[in-house]
Design an enzyme around this catalytic site. Structure first.
Site, mmCIF file in Angstrom:
data_model
loop_
_atom_site.group_PDB
_atom_site.id
_atom_site.type_symbol
_atom_site.label_atom_id
_atom_site.label_comp_id
_atom_site.label_asym_id
_atom_site.label_seq_id
_atom_site.Cartn_x
_atom_site.Cartn_y
_atom_site.Cartn_z
ATOM 1 N N GLY A 7 59.783 -11.930 55.704
ATOM 2 C CA GLY A 7 60.008 -12.418 54.344
ATOM 3 C C GLY A 7 60.398 -13.879 54.372
ATOM 4 O O GLY A 7 61.548 -14.223 54.614
ATOM 5 N N LYS A 173 80.679 -8.794 47.120
ATOM 6 C CA LYS A 173 79.526 -9.599 46.652
ATOM 7 C C LYS A 173 78.787 -8.892 45.528
ATOM 8 O O LYS A 173 78.329 -9.530 44.568
ATOM 9 C CB LYS A 173 78.599 -9.864 47.851
ATOM 10 C CG LYS A 173 77.368 -10.697 47.517
ATOM 11 C CD LYS A 173 77.395 -12.079 48.127
ATOM 12 C CE LYS A 173 76.527 -13.079 47.397
ATOM 13 N NZ LYS A 173 75.197 -13.254 47.872
ATOM 14 N N ASN A 191 74.701 -20.525 36.414
ATOM 15 C CA ASN A 191 75.832 -19.627 36.722
ATOM 16 C C ASN A 191 77.143 -20.001 36.019
ATOM 17 O O ASN A 191 77.880 -19.128 35.560
ATOM 18 C CB ASN A 191 76.077 -19.605 38.231
ATOM 19 C CG ASN A 191 74.925 -18.961 38.989
ATOM 20 O OD1 ASN A 191 73.991 -18.459 38.364
ATOM 21 N ND2 ASN A 191 74.984 -18.961 40.308
ATOM 22 N N SER A 239 69.487 -15.676 41.480
ATOM 23 C CA SER A 239 68.237 -15.098 41.996
ATOM 24 C C SER A 239 67.601 -14.161 40.960
ATOM 25 O O SER A 239 66.381 -14.042 40.899
ATOM 26 C CB SER A 239 68.490 -14.363 43.309
ATOM 27 O OG SER A 239 69.485 -13.380 43.152
HETATM 28 N N1 NDP Z 1 68.220 -17.257 47.340
HETATM 29 C C1 NDP Z 1 69.527 -17.234 47.575
HETATM 30 O O1 NDP Z 1 70.215 -18.276 47.483
HETATM 31 C C2 NDP Z 1 70.214 -15.969 48.017
HETATM 32 C C3 NDP Z 1 69.525 -14.762 48.170
HETATM 33 N N2 NDP Z 1 70.198 -13.640 48.617
HETATM 34 C C4 NDP Z 1 69.503 -12.362 48.833
HETATM 35 O O2 NDP Z 1 68.621 -12.494 49.945
HETATM 36 C C5 NDP Z 1 67.457 -11.658 49.746
HETATM 37 C C6 NDP Z 1 66.208 -12.544 49.804
HETATM 38 O O3 NDP Z 1 66.297 -13.449 48.705
HETATM 39 P P1 NDP Z 1 65.313 -14.685 48.495
HETATM 40 O O4 NDP Z 1 64.955 -15.285 49.790
HETATM 41 O O5 NDP Z 1 65.932 -15.528 47.451
HETATM 42 O O6 NDP Z 1 64.023 -13.937 47.893
HETATM 43 P P2 NDP Z 1 62.541 -14.505 47.716
HETATM 44 O O7 NDP Z 1 61.917 -13.703 46.625
HETATM 45 O O8 NDP Z 1 62.562 -15.990 47.619
HETATM 46 O O9 NDP Z 1 61.863 -14.134 49.103
HETATM 47 C C7 NDP Z 1 61.500 -12.862 49.509
HETATM 48 C C8 NDP Z 1 60.258 -13.009 50.347
HETATM 49 O O10 NDP Z 1 59.921 -11.751 50.905
HETATM 50 C C9 NDP Z 1 58.517 -11.710 50.955
HETATM 51 N N3 NDP Z 1 58.042 -10.337 51.154
HETATM 52 C C10 NDP Z 1 58.136 -9.281 50.318
HETATM 53 N N4 NDP Z 1 57.592 -8.187 50.874
HETATM 54 C C11 NDP Z 1 57.139 -8.563 52.089
HETATM 55 C C12 NDP Z 1 56.479 -7.890 53.135
HETATM 56 N N5 NDP Z 1 56.133 -6.606 53.049
HETATM 57 N N6 NDP Z 1 56.168 -8.565 54.258
HETATM 58 C C13 NDP Z 1 56.477 -9.885 54.386
HETATM 59 N N7 NDP Z 1 57.096 -10.594 53.419
HETATM 60 C C14 NDP Z 1 57.427 -9.934 52.289
HETATM 61 C C15 NDP Z 1 58.066 -12.312 49.637
HETATM 62 O O11 NDP Z 1 56.716 -12.679 49.726
HETATM 63 P P3 NDP Z 1 55.854 -13.164 48.447
HETATM 64 O O12 NDP Z 1 56.255 -14.606 48.224
HETATM 65 O O13 NDP Z 1 54.463 -13.027 48.950
HETATM 66 O O14 NDP Z 1 56.199 -12.290 47.295
HETATM 67 C C16 NDP Z 1 59.035 -13.494 49.550
HETATM 68 O O15 NDP Z 1 58.510 -14.630 50.202
HETATM 69 C C17 NDP Z 1 67.650 -10.996 48.373
HETATM 70 O O16 NDP Z 1 68.216 -9.720 48.530
HETATM 71 C C18 NDP Z 1 68.625 -11.932 47.659
HETATM 72 O O17 NDP Z 1 69.368 -11.267 46.662
HETATM 73 C C19 NDP Z 1 71.516 -13.700 48.932
HETATM 74 C C20 NDP Z 1 72.221 -14.855 48.773
HETATM 75 C C21 NDP Z 1 71.649 -16.073 48.303
HETATM 76 C C1 KPL Z 2 76.159 -15.843 44.203
HETATM 77 C C2 KPL Z 2 74.873 -15.965 43.402
HETATM 78 C C3 KPL Z 2 75.119 -15.524 41.980
HETATM 79 C C4 KPL Z 2 74.539 -17.443 43.446
HETATM 80 O O1 KPL Z 2 73.521 -17.822 42.596
HETATM 81 C C5 KPL Z 2 73.808 -15.115 44.039
HETATM 82 O O2 KPL Z 2 74.037 -14.504 45.055
HETATM 83 C C6 KPL Z 2 72.472 -14.908 43.422
HETATM 84 O O3 KPL Z 2 72.001 -15.764 42.682
HETATM 85 O O4 KPL Z 2 71.901 -13.836 43.701
#
Ligand code: NDP
Ligand code: KPL
Length: 284
Positions: A7, A173, A191, A239
């Site tokens: 991912g 969290k 936020n 997010s």
């Molecule tokens: N962004 C942030 O600042 C924060 C995020 N999180 C948590 O981290 C996790 C990830 O978040 P985030 O990175 O923002 O999410 P995104 O949606 O930006 O990224 C998820 C990625 O996973 C890919 N994906 C989905 N299914 C598959 C698969 N089967 N094989 C390979 N790749 C796949 C998607 O691909 P595609 O683009 O093709 O759909 C996408 O690129 C979430 O649970 C979020 O809540 C936690 C703290 C902070």
């Molecule tokens: C802590 C916070 C709310 C920061 O944006 C987050 O984890 C999210 O966006 O999913």
């Protein structure tokens, strides 16, 4: 270490780049276009560029450590793929808690992580770091080796800490996310407004109180944490708001949905958030 990262979204791109400075990193994506773009351009964070190996998920192979950075709704698809690999270490980094049930069925050493970095995806190979935070990792089952792995992942510009009660940290969290995420997604706001708008602040407090009661956490401490995070990330787009804007399925099932399901008492404000976000998703 030989590390696989599944991912390459905001979190996955960020983690892959930072780890590629000291480890052998392979990123796994699900579409060919993203694969081509990363091969061509590398990964860009602010002005820095990083080169990693990148493959499609169908070519997933065993690594010393596999870090799973997909969102909650996409985890179920990965379960059989992960289970077909020889036993190794898996680290799940997701907001929400509904995956805890699902990952129990995996025949691997499992770790859980909490990401406190503020990162947003600019395009398929570029992320913006809004605020350097930290990652906390802990063992999901006994006899794992999260401490040893944490030690190998840690760098001063990429802090990773061992957490001996990662479930407690994830509970803290999920309370914060159950307040900030749906309110920002419903009102299309950053936020900080969750606590600066006096009307939303009242609902935010009620959400925090209900979630704390269900998860048996201290109500006042949780509310302090919610306000602290809302303040520290005041200009962030949550997010869930990103998902709503992009017309994607949100993580509501794993956040407010999880709290409602866990609850033995009435949690009307949490339940309303759940239904309102589901209603928005239907229109996608
Ligand atoms: N962004 C942030 O600042 C924060 C995020 N999180 C948590 O981290 C996790 C990830 O978040 P985030 O990175 O923002 O999410 P995104 O949606 O930006 O990224 C998820 C990625 O996973 C890919 N994906 C989905 N299914 C598959 C698969 N089967 N094989 C390979 N790749 C796949 C998607 O691909 P595609 O683009 O093709 O759909 C996408 O690129 C979430 O649970 C979020 O809540 C936690 C703290 C902070
Ligand atoms: C802590 C916070 C709310 C920061 O944006 C987050 O984890 C999210 O966006 O999913």
């Amino acid at each position: 270490m030989d590390i696989g990262i599944i991912g390459l979204g905001a979190v996955g791109l960020f983690i892959s780049s930072k780890l590629s400075e000291r480890h052998d990193v392979t990123g796994y994506v699900r579409n060919q276009k993203q694969l081509n773009e990363i091969r061509e351009n590398g990964i860009q964070i602010n002005k820095d560029r990083y080169q990693i190996r990148v493959k499609t998920i169908e070519r997933l192979q065993k690594h010393d450590l596999i870090i799973i950075c997909v969102k909650q709704p996409h985890l179920a698809y990965l379960m059989p793929i992960l289970n077909s690999l020889d036993k190794t270490c898996l680290l799940f980094i997701q907001n929400g808690l509904s995956h805890i049930q699902m990952i129990q069925e995996l025949n691997h050493f499992i770790m859980l992580g909490v990401c406190e970095h503020g990162v947003s995806k600019v395009n398929s190979h570029q992320v913006q770091l809004n605020g350097l935070g930290q990652i906390k990792v802990g063992d999901f089952q006994e006899h794992n080796d999260a401490k040893h792995i944490q030690h190998q992942l840690y760098a001063s510009d990429f802090p990773v800490f061992y957490d001996d009660d990662i479930i407690q940290t994830m509970n803290e969290k999920v309370i914060v996310n159950s307040v900030i995420n749906p309110l920002t997604a419903l009102f299309d706001i950053e936020n900080g407004q969750v606590i600066t708008n006096p009307y939303l602040k009242k609902i935010a407090y009620q959400l925090s109180k209900e979630a704390s009661e269900v998860l048996e956490m201290n109500c006042e401490k949780s509310w302090e944490k919610v306000q602290e995070v809302a303040h520290n990330t005041k200009n962030n787009v949550s997010s869930m708001l990103v998902d709503i804007r992009m017309k994607r399925t949100t993580e509501i099932e794993s956040i407010n949905g999880y709290i409602v399901k866990q609850s033995k008492i009435d949690v009307p404000t949490q339940s309303n958030m759940y239904h309102l976000i589901k209603a928005k998703e239907i229109n996608h």
